[in-house]
Write a protein that holds these residues in place. Structure first.
Motif, mmCIF file in Angstrom:
data_model
loop_
_atom_site.group_PDB
_atom_site.id
_atom_site.type_symbol
_atom_site.label_atom_id
_atom_site.label_comp_id
_atom_site.label_asym_id
_atom_site.label_seq_id
_atom_site.Cartn_x
_atom_site.Cartn_y
_atom_site.Cartn_z
ATOM 1 N N THR A 240 -2.731 1.772 -1.893
ATOM 2 C CA THR A 240 -2.303 2.580 -3.168
ATOM 3 C C THR A 240 -3.309 3.367 -3.851
ATOM 4 O O THR A 240 -4.443 2.890 -3.595
ATOM 5 N N PHE B 19 -1.575 0.737 5.056
ATOM 6 C CA PHE B 19 -0.944 0.905 3.775
ATOM 7 C C PHE B 19 -2.220 0.702 2.584
ATOM 8 O O PHE B 19 -3.260 0.274 2.974
ATOM 9 N N ASN C 204 -6.009 -2.362 -2.508
ATOM 10 C CA ASN C 204 -5.360 -3.054 -1.427
ATOM 11 C C ASN C 204 -4.820 -2.471 -0.035
ATOM 12 O O ASN C 204 -3.802 -2.560 0.331
ATOM 13 N N HIS D 204 2.622 6.227 4.988
ATOM 14 C CA HIS D 204 1.768 5.427 5.474
ATOM 15 C C HIS D 204 0.844 6.027 6.653
ATOM 16 O O HIS D 204 1.040 7.326 6.850
ATOM 17 N N GLN E 226 6.984 -2.466 -3.097
ATOM 18 C CA GLN E 226 7.004 -2.818 -1.927
ATOM 19 C C GLN E 226 8.421 -2.668 -1.322
ATOM 20 O O GLN E 226 9.323 -2.537 -2.058
ATOM 21 N N ALA F 222 3.148 2.408 1.730
ATOM 22 C CA ALA F 222 3.829 1.063 1.595
ATOM 23 C C ALA F 222 4.837 1.072 2.620
ATOM 24 O O ALA F 222 5.434 2.149 3.254
ATOM 25 N N TRP G 275 -4.546 -2.400 3.652
ATOM 26 C CA TRP G 275 -4.042 -3.470 4.750
ATOM 27 C C TRP G 275 -3.573 -2.781 5.907
ATOM 28 O O TRP G 275 -2.951 -1.427 5.816
ATOM 29 N N MET H 188 0.401 -2.293 -5.864
ATOM 30 C CA MET H 188 1.592 -2.511 -4.679
ATOM 31 C C MET H 188 2.915 -3.082 -4.892
ATOM 32 O O MET H 188 3.710 -2.935 -4.391
ATOM 33 N N GLN I 99 -0.713 -9.937 -1.946
ATOM 34 C CA GLN I 99 0.128 -10.505 -3.291
ATOM 35 C C GLN I 99 -0.598 -10.404 -4.381
ATOM 36 O O GLN I 99 -0.060 -10.564 -5.410
ATOM 37 N N ALA J 280 2.360 -7.457 2.972
ATOM 38 C CA ALA J 280 1.554 -6.732 1.950
ATOM 39 C C ALA J 280 0.657 -7.792 1.211
ATOM 40 O O ALA J 280 1.252 -9.080 0.890
ATOM 41 N N ARG K 232 -1.018 -3.731 9.647
ATOM 42 C CA ARG K 232 -0.425 -4.924 10.362
ATOM 43 C C ARG K 232 -1.001 -5.137 11.326
ATOM 44 O O ARG K 232 -1.728 -4.218 12.267
#
Length: 161
Positions: free
Chosen positions: A50, A48, A33, A109, A159, A104, A35, A155, A149, A147, A37
């Motif tokens: 994992t 971010f 995951n 990060h 969070q 996260a 991602w 993750m 879902q 984040a 911003r």
């Protein structure tokens, strides 16, 4: 009977595949995951993910790089005496054998410093992770405001808001 089993299996796969769509595999490591911003050009971005290590030995993430940023640094935010602090981790981050580390909000990060272009919602942003064993992992961060879902297993429990 076979058709019914096939359809049942196909239905299960259809619902489980998206949870793994953002995962990357590099040896014993699974990067899940990834991602970032949204951010404007010439500003700083944040990424971010994992990283899980199914191997028998710890692996150290030593650095990261991206063609979209002047430099990428590994940071860790932490609360100390009621104040949020952020430190650059020049020594990297160790991913323990049989364990994982969540990058996260509110913790580890990636800081993408000096963005060369904006990170727009829905865009994919390339980042390369560099590990101490010489392995490199090319990953794409999905730009979104929150984040993912889909991964309550990795993750979801890490969070921070």
């Amino acid at each position: 009977m076979r058709t019914a089993r096939f359809l049942a299996l196909a239905a299960v796969l259809a619902f489980t595949a998206p949870a793994f769509a953002g995962d990357y595999k590099v040896g014993a490591l699974t990067i899940g995951n990834p991602w970032a911003r949204p951010a404007m050009a010439s500003m700083n971005g944040v990424g971010f993910m994992t990283i899980a290590n199914a191997g028998a030995k710890p692996v150290k993430l030593v650095s990261a790089e991206s063609p979209l940023a002047g430099v990428v640094e590994i940071h860790r935010s932490a609360m100390a005496n009621g104040v949020m602090t952020m430190r650059r981790l020049d020594q990297g981050v160790t991913i323990p054998a049989g364990g994982s580390v969540a990058f996260a909000p509110g913790g580890y990060h990636f800081m993408l410093l000096g963005l060369k272009q904006p990170l727009a919602q829905g865009q994919k942003a390339p980042i390369t992770l560099v590990f101490d064993n010489g392995r490199r992992a090319a990953v794409e961060l999905t730009v979104q405001s929150a984040a993912p879902q889909a991964s309550q297993g990795s993750m979801g429990e890490h969070q921070h808001h």
